[in-house]
Design a protein around this motif. Structure first.
Motif, PDB file in Angstrom:
ATOM      1  N   ARG A  11       0.841  -1.207   0.000  1.00 45.64           N
ATOM      2  CA  ARG A  11       0.000   0.000   0.000  1.00 45.64           C
ATOM      3  C   ARG A  11       0.868   1.247   0.000  1.00 45.64           C
ATOM      4  O   ARG A  11       0.618   2.190  -0.746  1.00 45.64           O
ATOM      5  N   ARG A  12       1.915   1.232   0.815  1.00 41.60           N
ATOM      6  CA  ARG A  12       2.811   2.385   0.867  1.00 41.60           C
ATOM      7  C   ARG A  12       3.498   2.614  -0.480  1.00 41.60           C
ATOM      8  O   ARG A  12       3.574   3.739  -0.977  1.00 41.60           O
ATOM      9  N   ALA A  15       0.960   3.716  -3.145  1.00 39.39           N
ATOM     10  CA  ALA A  15       0.494   5.073  -2.852  1.00 39.39           C
ATOM     11  C   ALA A  15       1.552   6.102  -3.224  1.00 39.39           C
ATOM     12  O   ALA A  15       1.246   7.146  -3.820  1.00 39.39           O
ATOM     13  N   ASP A  16       2.816   5.813  -2.897  1.00 34.88           N
ATOM     14  CA  ASP A  16       3.899   6.734  -3.254  1.00 34.88           C
ATOM     15  C   ASP A  16       3.992   6.908  -4.766  1.00 34.88           C
ATOM     16  O   ASP A  16       4.184   8.026  -5.269  1.00 34.88           O
ATOM     17  N   GLU A  17       3.865   5.809  -5.508  1.00 37.02           N
ATOM     18  CA  GLU A  17       3.941   5.890  -6.966  1.00 37.02           C
ATOM     19  C   GLU A  17       2.774   6.703  -7.539  1.00 37.02           C
ATOM     20  O   GLU A  17       2.949   7.475  -8.484  1.00 37.02           O
ATOM     21  N   PRO A  44      -2.177 -10.192  -0.699  1.00 32.95           N
ATOM     22  CA  PRO A  44      -1.781  -8.860  -0.201  1.00 32.95           C
ATOM     23  C   PRO A  44      -2.022  -7.762  -1.225  1.00 32.95           C
ATOM     24  O   PRO A  44      -2.277  -6.611  -0.841  1.00 32.95           O
ATOM     25  N   VAL A  45      -1.947  -8.084  -2.511  1.00 39.61           N
ATOM     26  CA  VAL A  45      -2.229  -7.095  -3.545  1.00 39.61           C
ATOM     27  C   VAL A  45      -3.684  -6.652  -3.449  1.00 39.61           C
ATOM     28  O   VAL A  45      -4.003  -5.450  -3.478  1.00 39.61           O
ATOM     29  N   ARG A  50      -7.620  -2.573  -1.859  1.00 38.91           N
ATOM     30  CA  ARG A  50      -8.832  -2.251  -1.094  1.00 38.91           C
ATOM     31  C   ARG A  50      -8.583  -1.049  -0.184  1.00 38.91           C
ATOM     32  O   ARG A  50      -9.411  -0.143  -0.086  1.00 38.91           O
ATOM     33  N   GLN A  51      -7.435  -1.033   0.472  1.00 35.23           N
ATOM     34  CA  GLN A  51      -7.099   0.075   1.364  1.00 35.23           C
ATOM     35  C   GLN A  51      -6.896   1.374   0.583  1.00 35.23           C
ATOM     36  O   GLN A  51      -7.301   2.452   1.037  1.00 35.23           O
TER      37      GLN A  51
END
Length: 214
Positions: A11-12, A15-17, A44-45, A50-51
């Motif tokens: 997620r991190r 999100a950064d990308e 996990p993907v 979802r998050q």
């Protein structure tokens, strides 16, 4: 907080990308491709996407997969307004309810952030910053409000992380924390709530500065 899960790491990274425009709005986010790229299973993907959808950074379309999105002004405003009020409540209660040991622990984390603010490492500062806010959530001694604050922070986290890259932001963030800590140590409920609310409002402003700089 426990060890960062693979879904949280993904997620991190995603999100950064997205926030750095490496993944532009409308770009397709294929679960299989992402799983292959990061050498993980699709589970996990799926959780990371979802998050990110909860943050407004991903749009999930029925039968067509997920694409990169940008949260609307209204959504971003709503998330930050909720974050500011929840954290203000936690800080206010913490000023009244923190034990002497909890106060010492908060001061120790605050001092660690002071040293990190001179190092210029946004990633490390972010991780310790989460410990700082966690200590205040726990110090509120209201598990329900603390849970709401944590759940909201997951949604706001990509934007909070991004603003630490602004020039000089680590030092100003620490100065804002200092006002919160001083009020908590004094047992000043109203002062702690006001200082925390103002801090989150400034985080929002700093994110907007970051967003237009990309």
């Amino acid at each position: 907080m426990g060890k960062t899960t693979r879904a949280e790491q993904l997620r991190r990274q995603l999100a950064d990308e997205i926030l750095r425009r490496g993944l532009p709005p409308g770009a397709s986010l294929d679960e299989t491709e992402i799983a292959t790229r990061f050498n993980v299973s699709r589970t996990p993907v799926r959780e990371a996407l979802r998050q990110l959808a909860a943050s407004g950074l991903v749009e999930s379309r029925p039968h067509r997969g997920a694409v990169v999105a940008q949260p609307s002004f209204e959504r971003l405003t709503g998330m930050f307004e909720a974050m500011a009020e929840l954290e203000a409540m936690c800080a206010g209660f913490a000023a009244e309810r923190m034990s002497p040991l909890e106060r010492r622990d908060l001061e120790a984390i605050h001092e660690e952030l002071r040293m990190l603010s001179h190092d210029g490492n946004p990633e490390r500062f972010h991780d310790v910053n989460e410990r700082f806010h966690n200590a205040i959530y726990a110090g509120s001694h209201n598990d329900y409000i603390a849970d709401l604050a944590l759940a909201t922070r997951v949604r706001v986290q990509p934007f909070r992380r991004a603003q630490f890259r602004n020039l000089g932001r680590l030092a100003t963030s620490h100065a804002e924390h200092d006002r919160v800590v001083v009020a908590i140590m004094r047992g000043d409920r109203a002062g702690a709530a006001l200082a925390m609310r103002r801090h989150i409002e400034l985080v929002r402003n700093e994110y907007e500065i970051y967003a237009v700089s990309i």
